[in-house]
Write a protein that holds these residues in place. Structure first.
Motif, PDB file in Angstrom:
ATOM      1  N   VAL A  59       0.760  -1.034  -0.089  1.00  0.00           N
ATOM      2  CA  VAL A  59       0.123   0.194  -0.099  1.00  0.00           C
ATOM      3  C   VAL A  59       0.818   1.332   0.133  1.00  0.00           C
ATOM      4  O   VAL A  59       0.508   2.117  -0.495  1.00  0.00           O
ATOM      5  CB  VAL A  59      -1.015   0.129   1.463  1.00  0.00           C
ATOM      6  N   GLY A  60       2.109   1.282   0.901  1.00  0.00           N
ATOM      7  CA  GLY A  60       2.775   2.500   1.042  1.00  0.00           C
ATOM      8  C   GLY A  60       3.688   2.349   2.333  1.00  0.00           C
ATOM      9  O   GLY A  60       4.044   1.308   2.581  1.00  0.00           O
ATOM     10  N   LEU A  61       4.364   3.463   2.338  1.00  0.00           N
ATOM     11  CA  LEU A  61       5.575   3.305   3.436  1.00  0.00           C
ATOM     12  C   LEU A  61       4.798   4.086   4.637  1.00  0.00           C
ATOM     13  O   LEU A  61       4.277   5.038   4.741  1.00  0.00           O
ATOM     14  CB  LEU A  61       6.560   3.998   2.944  1.00  0.00           C
ATOM     15  N   LEU A  77       3.945  -0.971   4.159  1.00  0.00           N
ATOM     16  CA  LEU A  77       2.666  -1.479   4.634  1.00  0.00           C
ATOM     17  C   LEU A  77       2.008  -2.373   3.754  1.00  0.00           C
ATOM     18  O   LEU A  77       1.917  -2.122   2.368  1.00  0.00           O
ATOM     19  CB  LEU A  77       1.647  -0.214   4.766  1.00  0.00           C
ATOM     20  N   VAL A  78       1.682  -3.678   4.062  1.00  0.00           N
ATOM     21  CA  VAL A  78       0.962  -4.731   3.036  1.00  0.00           C
ATOM     22  C   VAL A  78      -0.150  -5.149   3.482  1.00  0.00           C
ATOM     23  O   VAL A  78      -0.485  -5.252   4.613  1.00  0.00           O
ATOM     24  CB  VAL A  78       2.102  -5.926   2.946  1.00  0.00           C
ATOM     25  N   ILE A  87       6.671  -4.978   6.620  1.00  0.00           N
ATOM     26  CA  ILE A  87       7.761  -5.652   6.362  1.00  0.00           C
ATOM     27  C   ILE A  87       8.846  -4.751   5.871  1.00  0.00           C
ATOM     28  O   ILE A  87       8.673  -3.416   5.609  1.00  0.00           O
ATOM     29  CB  ILE A  87       7.564  -6.530   5.176  1.00  0.00           C
ATOM     30  N   PRO A  88      10.097  -5.164   5.916  1.00  0.00           N
ATOM     31  CA  PRO A  88      11.270  -4.084   5.817  1.00  0.00           C
ATOM     32  C   PRO A  88      11.137  -3.576   4.137  1.00  0.00           C
ATOM     33  O   PRO A  88      10.818  -4.301   3.365  1.00  0.00           O
ATOM     34  CB  PRO A  88      12.601  -4.943   6.069  1.00  0.00           C
ATOM     35  N   PRO A  89      11.551  -2.676   3.815  1.00  0.00           N
ATOM     36  CA  PRO A  89      11.377  -1.922   2.378  1.00  0.00           C
ATOM     37  C   PRO A  89      12.471  -2.467   1.693  1.00  0.00           C
ATOM     38  O   PRO A  89      13.538  -2.628   2.094  1.00  0.00           O
ATOM     39  CB  PRO A  89      11.430  -0.567   2.565  1.00  0.00           C
ATOM     40  N   THR A  90      12.513  -2.493   0.198  1.00  0.00           N
ATOM     41  CA  THR A  90      13.530  -2.435  -0.532  1.00  0.00           C
ATOM     42  C   THR A  90      13.813  -1.228  -1.225  1.00  0.00           C
ATOM     43  O   THR A  90      13.172  -0.250  -0.990  1.00  0.00           O
ATOM     44  CB  THR A  90      13.115  -3.622  -1.716  1.00  0.00           C
ATOM     45  N   PRO A  98       3.982   5.434  -2.295  1.00  0.00           N
ATOM     46  CA  PRO A  98       3.741   6.827  -1.651  1.00  0.00           C
ATOM     47  C   PRO A  98       3.979   6.544  -0.211  1.00  0.00           C
ATOM     48  O   PRO A  98       3.931   5.682   0.542  1.00  0.00           O
ATOM     49  CB  PRO A  98       2.306   7.062  -1.877  1.00  0.00           C
ATOM     50  N   HIS A  99       4.497   7.653   0.655  1.00  0.00           N
ATOM     51  CA  HIS A  99       4.781   7.827   2.086  1.00  0.00           C
ATOM     52  C   HIS A  99       3.636   8.122   2.570  1.00  0.00           C
ATOM     53  O   HIS A  99       2.837   9.184   2.212  1.00  0.00           O
ATOM     54  CB  HIS A  99       5.989   8.443   2.153  1.00  0.00           C
ATOM     55  N   LEU A 100       3.164   7.237   3.488  1.00  0.00           N
ATOM     56  CA  LEU A 100       1.864   7.684   4.406  1.00  0.00           C
ATOM     57  C   LEU A 100       1.854   8.322   5.408  1.00  0.00           C
ATOM     58  O   LEU A 100       1.122   8.545   6.189  1.00  0.00           O
ATOM     59  CB  LEU A 100       1.194   6.447   4.467  1.00  0.00           C
TER      60      LEU A 100
END
Length: 159
Positions: A59-61, A77-78, A87-90, A98-100
């Motif tokens: 969904v976003g960060l 955010l999953v 989960i950790p981002p790549t 998008p950053h939430l």
């Protein structure tokens, strides 16, 4: 098949809702588990596979609640069914998603009635991961064996 199961898992139980409940249970128990590394790995691999199959989506960060060695850290955010996970981002997630902003504390996952053993078995059959049979033992570092004291006469060397 686990001891608390009456019959082996079949492929019909691997629905996205059942898998999301299993990930939720594993994630909740990982915080206090004796082997949290395996549970977090099981969660992450399950979510990766769900995303690849299209059963879950990123969904976003979000800014992390407890950043490690920095002032800010983001998590992905999953969304899977009615459940959401982090989960950790790549590196590509920072460009594509998008950053939430800050995490909303009012959003909660629904309750799930599933035992940890059943959830682990479900996710292990889904991902193919296997837990090491031997749990890690906590040995003291630099543990010395007892050595008798050596008494020398006055003036003698210890070498």
């Amino acid at each position: 098949m686990n001891p608390d199961q009456k019959y082996p898992l079949n492929q019909s139980k691997l629905t996205s809702e059942n898998l999301a409940q299993a990930v939720f249970i594993v994630n909740r128990h990982a915080k206090t588990a004796t082997n949290p590394k395996f549970l977090y790995k099981l969660k992450q691999e399950s979510l990766k596979k769900l995303i690849l199959e299209g059963k879950a989506k990123k969904v976003g960060l979000h800014f992390s609640e407890n950043p490690r060695n920095s002032q800010q850290q983001s998590d992905v955010l999953v969304e899977c069914g009615r459940y959401t996970f982090h989960i950790p981002p790549t590196k590509t997630d920072f460009h594509d998603l998008p950053h939430l902003g800050k995490l909303d504390g009012l959003v909660r996952n629904p309750k799930a009635a599933l035992s940890l053993n059943t959830a682990k078995a479900l996710l292990q059959s889904y991902t193919g991961l296997a837990e090491d049979e031997q749990p890690p033992t906590h040995k003291q570092k630099n543990q010395r064996t007892y050595q008798k004291p050596i008494f020398k006469k006055l003036g003698e060397r210890y070498f």
